[in-house]
Design a protein around this motif. Structure first.
Motif, short mmCIF file in Angstrom:
data_model
loop_
_atom_site.label_atom_id
_atom_site.label_comp_id
_atom_site.label_asym_id
_atom_site.label_seq_id
_atom_site.Cartn_x
_atom_site.Cartn_y
_atom_site.Cartn_z
N VAL A 1 -14.27 -50.60 28.13
CA VAL A 1 -13.41 -50.60 29.32
C VAL A 1 -13.05 -49.15 29.64
O VAL A 1 -12.68 -48.39 28.75
CB VAL A 1 -12.10 -51.37 29.06
N ASP A 2 -13.19 -48.78 30.87
CA ASP A 2 -12.77 -47.47 31.33
C ASP A 2 -11.99 -47.64 32.60
O ASP A 2 -12.49 -48.18 33.58
CB ASP A 2 -14.00 -46.61 31.66
N MET A 3 -10.76 -47.19 32.58
CA MET A 3 -9.94 -47.36 33.78
C MET A 3 -9.25 -46.05 34.09
O MET A 3 -8.91 -45.29 33.19
CB MET A 3 -8.87 -48.42 33.54
N LYS A 4 -9.09 -45.82 35.36
CA LYS A 4 -8.28 -44.68 35.74
C LYS A 4 -7.30 -45.17 36.79
O LYS A 4 -7.69 -45.63 37.87
CB LYS A 4 -9.16 -43.57 36.30
N GLU B 1 2.96 -36.78 23.48
CA GLU B 1 3.79 -37.07 24.65
C GLU B 1 2.98 -37.59 25.84
O GLU B 1 3.52 -38.12 26.79
CB GLU B 1 4.59 -35.83 25.07
N ASN B 2 1.67 -37.41 25.79
CA ASN B 2 0.89 -37.94 26.91
C ASN B 2 -0.27 -38.82 26.45
O ASN B 2 -1.19 -39.09 27.19
CB ASN B 2 0.37 -36.78 27.78
N ARG B 3 -0.23 -39.24 25.19
CA ARG B 3 -1.36 -40.00 24.69
C ARG B 3 -0.85 -41.13 23.81
O ARG B 3 -0.01 -40.93 22.93
CB ARG B 3 -2.22 -39.05 23.86
N VAL C 1 7.37 -43.73 33.85
CA VAL C 1 5.90 -43.82 33.82
C VAL C 1 5.27 -42.69 33.00
O VAL C 1 4.13 -42.81 32.56
CB VAL C 1 5.27 -43.86 35.23
N THR C 2 6.01 -41.63 32.79
CA THR C 2 5.42 -40.54 32.01
C THR C 2 5.85 -40.59 30.55
O THR C 2 5.55 -39.68 29.78
CB THR C 2 5.82 -39.17 32.60
N ASP C 3 6.52 -41.67 30.17
CA ASP C 3 6.91 -41.82 28.77
C ASP C 3 5.99 -42.84 28.11
O ASP C 3 6.06 -44.03 28.41
CB ASP C 3 8.36 -42.30 28.72
N PRO C 4 5.13 -42.39 27.22
CA PRO C 4 4.21 -43.33 26.57
C PRO C 4 4.92 -44.49 25.91
O PRO C 4 4.40 -45.61 25.90
CB PRO C 4 3.50 -42.47 25.52
N HIS C 5 6.09 -44.26 25.37
CA HIS C 5 6.82 -45.36 24.73
C HIS C 5 7.17 -46.45 25.73
O HIS C 5 7.21 -47.62 25.38
CB HIS C 5 8.12 -44.82 24.09
N GLU D 1 -4.36 -41.97 28.21
CA GLU D 1 -3.98 -40.58 28.33
C GLU D 1 -3.40 -40.34 29.71
O GLU D 1 -3.99 -40.68 30.72
CB GLU D 1 -5.20 -39.69 28.10
N LEU D 2 -2.20 -39.74 29.68
CA LEU D 2 -1.48 -39.53 30.93
C LEU D 2 -1.67 -38.10 31.40
O LEU D 2 -1.56 -37.16 30.62
CB LEU D 2 0.00 -39.79 30.66
#
Lengths: 164, 294, 783, 171
Positions: free
Chosen positions: A88-91, A42-44, A21-25, A65-66
């Motif tokens: 759209v805005d989601m969190k 790495e987080n975007r 889940v922390t890998d954008p790829h 963005e993570l």
């Protein structure tokens, strides 16, 4: 604002799930109807997705963005962007915990849809936003499920090297 | 307001239409009556690259009886079914439903096939077709198939059609005995989408008991729904105050309404109950005398 | 059947409308029908967010799109000092957003292209990077100390705009302290929109050779528009020619200046060609000025036997992002202090607080005179609640508390001086005509059977015809109105007025007034409005002010002409001026039977044979400053039946008895009443512009902002009493808005009356079926 | 795309973009501005015209779809300088205020009377339910349609259909 939430358990160790889940790829590919994925850091990451509900068809450009809130256990994904004159805005907040034989994931997503789609879709949008959000996590779960041991190892290695 | 620019194709045969649909795939969008699609295009929430206008295909228009069924061409306009006097007796639900769709001007243009393919949860035709146990005749590059209406609607705006399949007709089974129907709908204003709606079609056997019960639910779920529990409860029963009350209470159990500007889920469920009771009572009264109904 | 227009003495007669022949042929000329050579089209990009900071706008793709001639943003306008414009309420409104957006659908950028389609294509190519901010949707939350401050441009760091009050606080408090009976109710008048069938729009045509700007605009107030444009742009006023062509309905929507107008003007000046902007229905509802949106609390103090003593009202007014309320400058809450209505209160105290939220600006007087509808609805609603509390018949309570006819002119506790009325007579006529006693009997029988039938009364008083110049102005310009009459040599007349009709029939009724004054037929008189180059200055048509102001000006202008005509007639009749008698159609010589001349004879003489020393010609101009407002009133009764199964309300009957003073054309008056009742009905049962918590407008089009059709609309019954205005030259009062002002309370009172056996005291509008259903089910009522 | 449309009896040939809506084609190409546009969601009916004899909302039909068809607009109602009975009835009964909905109302009423020459009040209200009027409250519109129906029933040899097909000039 609409809030959706869910949870599931998978038979993978928490580290594997966390690395995924922390890998954008990896996470990027869970976005449904993805046309293009552009990992910026790495987080975007930026995605171009096809939005299609019957005749309503268009493309949404979303920046994701993570943020790690608690390493190995909790992270949030902010998704912002839009298309077709709408925003759209989601969190999405995700938290992981160890359970017997795997990992339990709880997620909760606050979604704000703005613009003509929100205004016009009074009868329909809630169900659609819910479905799309749920699909993200279904995709995530499925992706984790099909991860072979090798792939899992590769992910772990990649995550390790990224950290380095 | 103008739609986006698009390429326009106007095939004159079903085969040509299917060839174009195959050719354009996702980019192509079939234009039937256009009364939902064109407004969405004007608002630019729909922007197909190619419009395949099937209004010039004569094969898709009108109706005829085939093998004991009524076959209605997909491009039959709502107003034609509203005023089809020859169908009033055996398919009363057609006219009773058509007159509730939008307004007379839209009914002159909108088509039954277009409405079904659009798959709006508030589709009046979808609701009626469920009550009438219709089958959808779809044609693709590899031929025709009949899709039972219960398998046709998949989700909001989504059907089980393949991208290259065109709905060419609807098939309605003829009623087996004396039949009566009602379409009940509550709107916020004339021509609005339903707050909730109900299509009820009942046929009686020679013993005066219900031989066929079809009940469709409008605007109370992601797609038009079937009140299967209520239908089952009516089959084989006479229409009495008691069976009617019982069936009416069962109708909402098959609904999945949501809270919205039109009202709460509880409200919509209750409307369905009220509509079911009213429809069945009226039907019982109408059929009284045709057969021995208590 | 209406009379032909050729009748002499046309006043008070139903002659056919002179404007209709072109309109029924499809030959009206509305603003979108104006197509000029080389004309370009302007289209506006709007914000999807209710509240967001604009980080960046990239217009490069739009600039390069086919047919595009110009792309403008707020930054571009800021360079010309035009990014902001004044509102009618003295606030500033963004033309195109700079810094941040404050409501969904706010104007962000404009594109000018060769065709509408190209302009619409190009706005989709503009990229705006927004940083969403928390939206403030609820005006009560907007006032909380930790609420985000919406207007960073203002000095006052608060969402509170102003506080306004009327009446006597101490006296009112004192009465409340000792009152035996007090009722109190929160009443919301929801956000609605005038939504005329023709949306707003304009064509700006700047001619660089002459330096003149011709501005075609669908406007209720063309002169005010010209002045406002001069003030906003700094363009010399005499070089601005505003033309308001046929107007497809206004209802208050077409009084303000909108950002699209400024953009079109700027674009035309930059490009040197005509530029058209016509808004869509969505833009109309979601961005042009709304109406109402008042959160009111009212209390009445009364005696046990039903004497109403004092009224106390507190209101929060949601004004949206910019205070653009179209009120006379001194009255930020309009004429809301007319809230004591038709009743003789000892004291009253009214407070209103204006608040900013992330919603479109407003509010305009939607088919009403500045906040009168809110006031009338509130008092008529609360009087009914008091009646219920006292277990009195609502008609009886009203009759007991009316201002009596001998009390006129009557000064109400908030300071207005009512000109005339006979409220008792009007209500009694209504009760009799509808068969009130029989209806109550029927209701009792139905109640016994468990059925829900309701009878609702509203006996409202309006306050229209703004206004006396001593206290009424807009942007400093006094609210008079004007007429100019030119009688041509053959006795045909052209008359121009400063107002601008939008369906009210001025071309007919003003012709009737002038023809009556001049002894001609209405056919002899051509009325022209809406062209600032030719018409005398006037404030426009809204707030039912045309007949009270311009109608008066027309009559007095006619009399001014008649005075000169009398001199010419004396000359023609060869008698002294004092020996000339006017009988309504001709001048005759006193005591000399058979010697008379008509106005036509006089008209010819005015150009061919004037007395020695007299200036030739027969023309006059009159600027009329009304001494007071006029106070039309009425008694409305609604009868409703409730469907227990669905909660749907059926309006079985509706009777409107109006008193608008002397009537110029009964056919037109009746038509106005039908129309106003229909809008009142829509407000009571259908219309609302809700916003979700993020500030998304949930009814931005006619799919969700519900306008009634012929099938929804009840059948209207009308009648009339006539109490002339004592200060108006022809005793008229204005009527166009009364039915919209008076009817919502009648509808709601009827529904509440139907449900009163369940203890229901109030239901907020719009009364959707689900609201009634919820009440029924809560009380265990089921079908 | 090239189209050939007969409008009010006159044949027009034009080259239009496929996305051009019939309403805009009539207004901007043919300058027949009697057909009005009042909304963007097919809700108001101000743009009502007859397309091959059926009343439709011309904002929700593409001009290319009218290729080979006959269109009747409000400008085509008058015949030889004489108002159509519906037009006179709208005038006499005060069935219009601002006039913006009037062309659409007239065309919808025309179609209604074609199918049902003597409609009841309820049938008229149903028949006009796709057309919004913000001014009149519909009472006088209903009256006008009733009055026109009576007049037309009384007139022999002046059938409704004649107007639609009259005129043969080619453009």
């Amino acid at each position: 604002m609409r809030t959706y939430e869910g949870e599931f358990t998978i038979d993978r160790p928490r580290e594997t799930v966390w690395a995924f889940v922390t890998d954008p790829h990896k996470m990027g590919t869970c976005i449904p109807d993805l046309i293009e994925l552009n990992v910026e850091s790495e987080n975007r990451f930026r995605t171009l997705v096809r939005v299609g509900v019957g005749p309503v068809r268009g493309k949404f450009d979303l920046t994701c963005e993570l943020t790690v809130t608690e390493p190995g256990a909790a992270a949030s994904l902010a998704i912002r962007g839009g298309g077709m004159g709408s925003g759209v805005d989601m969190k999405a907040e995700m938290s992981l915990s160890d359970v017997d034989g795997g990992t339990h994931m709880k997620w909760r997503c606050d979604a704000v849809v703005s613009g003509p789609i929100a205004s016009l879709g009074g009868r329909l949008i809630d169900g659609e936003a819910r479905k799309i959000t749920e699909k993200v996590f279904t995709n995530l779960k499925n992706a984790l499920n099909v991860l072979s041991k090798e792939t899992r190892a590769a992910v772990a290695e990649k995550a390790a090297s990224d950290e380095g | 307001m103008f739609p986006n620019a698009f390429k326009y194709e106007a095939p004159e045969s079903v085969d040509e239409a299917i060839r174009l649909m195959t050719e354009y795939g996702y980019d192509g969008k079939v234009l039937a009556g256009g009364q939902s699609l064109l407004p969405m295009m004007k608002l630019r929430i729909a922007a197909p690259a190619v419009l395949i206008d099937i209004n010039r295909i004569d094969d898709l228009k009108g109706w005829r009886r085939v093998d004991g069924k009524l076959r209605i061409g997909a491009m039959t306009r709502h107003s034609e079914l509203e005023h089809a006097t020859e169908l009033f007796d055996s398919f009363p639900l057609l006219s009773r439903t058509a007159r509730w769709i939008a307004d007379p001007l839209i009914r002159n243009r909108g088509t039954i096939g277009g409405s079904l393919v659009h798959a709006d949860p508030a589709s009046d035709w979808g609701t009626a077709m469920i009550a009438l146990r219709a089958e959808v005749e779809a044609r693709g590059p590899h031929g025709n198939r009949l899709i039972p209406i219960d398998d046709f609607f998949v989700d909001t705006f989504a059907t089980s059609l393949n991208e290259d399949e065109l709905v060419v007709a609807l098939h309605l089974p003829s009623p087996t005995g004396p039949a009566a129907s009602r379409y009940m709908k509550l709107e916020r204003k004339a021509g609005d989408f339903a707050i909730a709606g109900l299509a009820v079609h009942i046929a009686l056997g020679s013993d005066g008991r219900v031989s066929d019960a079809g009940i469709g639910i409008c605007a109370c779920g992601p797609i038009p729904l079937r009140a299967a529990r209520a239908e089952k409860a009516l089959i084989g029963q006479p229409l009495t105050e008691e069976t009617i009350a019982n069936a009416s209470r069962l109708v909402p159990e098959d609904a999945e309404p949501a809270d919205d500007l039109r009202g709460s889920a509880a409200y919509k469920r209750d409307l369905l109950r009220v509509f079911a009771a009213r429809a069945l009572r009226e039907i019982a009264e109408e059929l009284h005398g045709k057969v021995g109904v208590q | 059947m209406a009379l032909p227009q050729t009748e002499l003495r046309p006043m008070g007669k139903s002659i056919l409308r002179k404007e209709d022949p072109r309109l029924i042929r499809g030959k009206g000329r509305y603003v979108d029908d104006i197509m000029l050579p080389n004309m370009l089209y302007l289209c506006i990009l709007r914000s999807p967010y209710a509240h967001a900071r604009i980080r960046r706008i990239d217009t490069s793709a739009a600039q390069a799109a086919p047919g595009v001639k110009l792309v403008m943003t707020g930054e571009d306008l800021a360079k010309m000092n035009l990014a902001w414009m004044p509102t009618l309420a003295g606030d500033q409104q963004m033309v195109l957003a700079t810094g941040k957006v404050l409501f969904q659908y706010q104007e962000v950028a404009a594109v000018v292209a060769e065709t509408r389609a190209q302009a619409e294509d190009a706005i989709q190519l503009i990229e705006v990077d927004y940083e969403p901010l928390p939206a403030v949707v609820d005006p009560f939350k907007a006032l909380e100390p930790d609420a985000p401050i919406l207007r960073e441009d203002k000095e006052k760091k608060s969402n509170h705009i102003w506080h306004w009050e009327a009446g006597d606080r101490e006296e009112t408090e004192a009465i409340f302290r000792d009152a035996p009976v007090v009722v109190k109710q929160d009443v919301r008048f929801q956000r609605v929109h005038p939504s005329p069938l023709e949306p707003c729009g304009c064509v700006a045509d700047y001619n660089s050779a002459t330096g003149r700007l011709t501005f075609y605009v669908t406007s209720q107030a063309p002169h005010v528009h010209r002045t406002a444009i001069a003030m906003v742009t700094g363009f010399p006023e005499h070089q601005i020619h505003v033309i308001s062509p046929d107007v497809g309905g206004g209802f208050g929507n077409k009084v303000p200046i909108y950002p699209g107008y400024v953009c079109a003007i700027v674009a035309s000046m930059k490009l040197g060609v005509p530029v058209k902007w016509i808004e869509t229905r969505t833009e109309n509802i979601a961005s042009t000025h709304f109406a109402r949106d008042y959160h009111m609390t009212a209390e009445i103090a009364a005696t046990e036997d039903g004497k109403m003593l004092a009224l106390r009202v507190k209101t929060i007014a949601d004004h949206g992002a910019f205070d653009a309320t179209a009120n006379p400058t001194k009255y930020p809450a309009g004429l809301f202090s007319i809230v004591t209505g038709s009743y003789d209160f000892k004291a009253a105290f009214v407070e209103v607080d204006g608040v900013h939220t992330n919603k479109p600006p407003g509010g305009v007087a939607y088919r009403c005179s500045f906040r009168v509808t809110e006031a009338s609805y509130l008092i008529e609603r609360v009087v009914d609640i008091l009646a219920r509390r006292l277990q009195m018949d609502p008609a009886e309570l009203r009759l007991r508390n009316f201002i009596r006819k001998e009390q006129f002119p009557y000064r109400c506790p908030t300071g207005w001086v009512y000109d005339s009325g006979d409220y008792e007579k009007t209500l009694k006529l209504a009760l009799e005509r509808i068969g009130y006693d029989e209806l109550r009997k029927e209701q009792a029988e139905k109640r016994a059977r468990g059925e829900f039938m309701g009878i609702g009364i509203s006996t409202f008083t309006e306050i229209v015809g703004a206004g006396p110049a001593h206290s009424f102005d807009i942007l400093g310009i006094k609210m008079f109105d004007s007429a100019e009459i030119r009688v041509h040599p053959t006795g045909k007349v052209i008359a121009r007025l400063g107002v601008r009709h939008q369906g009210q029939g001025h071309e007919t009724t003003f012709a009737q007034i002038i023809a009556e004054e001049l002894g001609l037929s209405a056919d002899d008189v051509l009325i022209e409005e809406g062209d600032t180059d030719t018409a005398p200055y006037g404030l426009g048509t809204y707030g039912s002010r045309s007949t009270p102001t311009a109608g008066a000006a027309a009559a007095l202008c006619g009399r001014r002409i008649r005075e000169k005509a009398r001199k010419i007639a004396a000359h023609l009749l060869e008698v002294g001026e004092d020996d000339v008698v006017w009988d309504g159609t001709s001048f005759s010589a006193k005591g000399l039977p058979g010697r008379s001349v008509t106005m036509k004879d006089v008209a010819l003489a005015a150009y061919t044979n004037v007395p020695e020393g007299m200036e030739p010609g027969l023309e006059a101009t009159y600027y009329y400053n009304p001494p007071n407002l006029t106070f039309p009133n009425g008694a409305y009764i609604a009868v409703v039946d409730i469907d227990k199964g669905t909660g749907a309300v059926k309006v079985r009957r509706f009777l409107a008895v109006d008193d608008c003073g002397n009537v110029i054309n009964p056919m037109i008056v009746e038509g106005q009443v039908h129309g106003g009742l229909t809008e009142g009905f829509a407000i009571a049962f259908m219309q609302d512009i809700p916003y979700d918590a993020d500030g998304n407008c949930l009814a931005p089009n006619w799919m969700d902002y519900l306008v009634p059709t012929s099938l929804d609309t009840p059948k209207w019954e009308t009648d009339r009493t006539v109490t002339p205005s004592p200060h108006h030259p022809i005793g008229a009062k204005g009527v166009g808005e009364s039915p919209n002002v008076g009817s919502p309370a009648a509808f709601v009172n009827a529904v509440v009356d139907a449900l009163s056996p369940l203890g229901v005291e109030h239901i907020d509008m719009p009364i959707y079926p689900w609201k009634v259903w919820s009440i029924l089910r809560e009380h265990g009522i089921e079908e | 795309m090239k189209i050939r449309v007969k409008v009010n009896g006159t044949l027009y040939e034009a080259d239009v973009e496929p996305r051009t809506l019939l309403a805009y084609f009539l207004r901007e190409e043919l300058k027949l501005t009697g057909t009005h546009i009042g909304c963007d969601t097919t809700s108001c009916g101000a743009c009502t015209v007859l397309l091959d004899g059926k009343a439709v909302k011309s904002c929700t039909v593409l001009a290319v779809q009218a290729d080979g068809c006959e269109v009747l607009t409000v400008e085509g109602l008058e015949k030889d300088g004489e108002l159509h009975p519906l037009q006179s009835a709208f005038w006499e009964e005060h069935a219009l205020h601002c006039g913006y909905c009037t062309p659409g109302m007239l065309m919808a009423s025309y179609a209604l009377l074609q199918d049902n020459p003597m409609p009841t009040e309820e049938e008229i209200r149903e028949g006009l339910s796709g057309n919004v009027c913000r001014c009149t409250g519909y009472m006088n519109i209903v009256k006008a349609v009733q009055s026109a129906a009576r007049k037309m029933a009384g007139e022999t040899g002046k059938a409704m259909g004649e107007v639609a097909t009259s005129g043969t000039a080619a453009d």
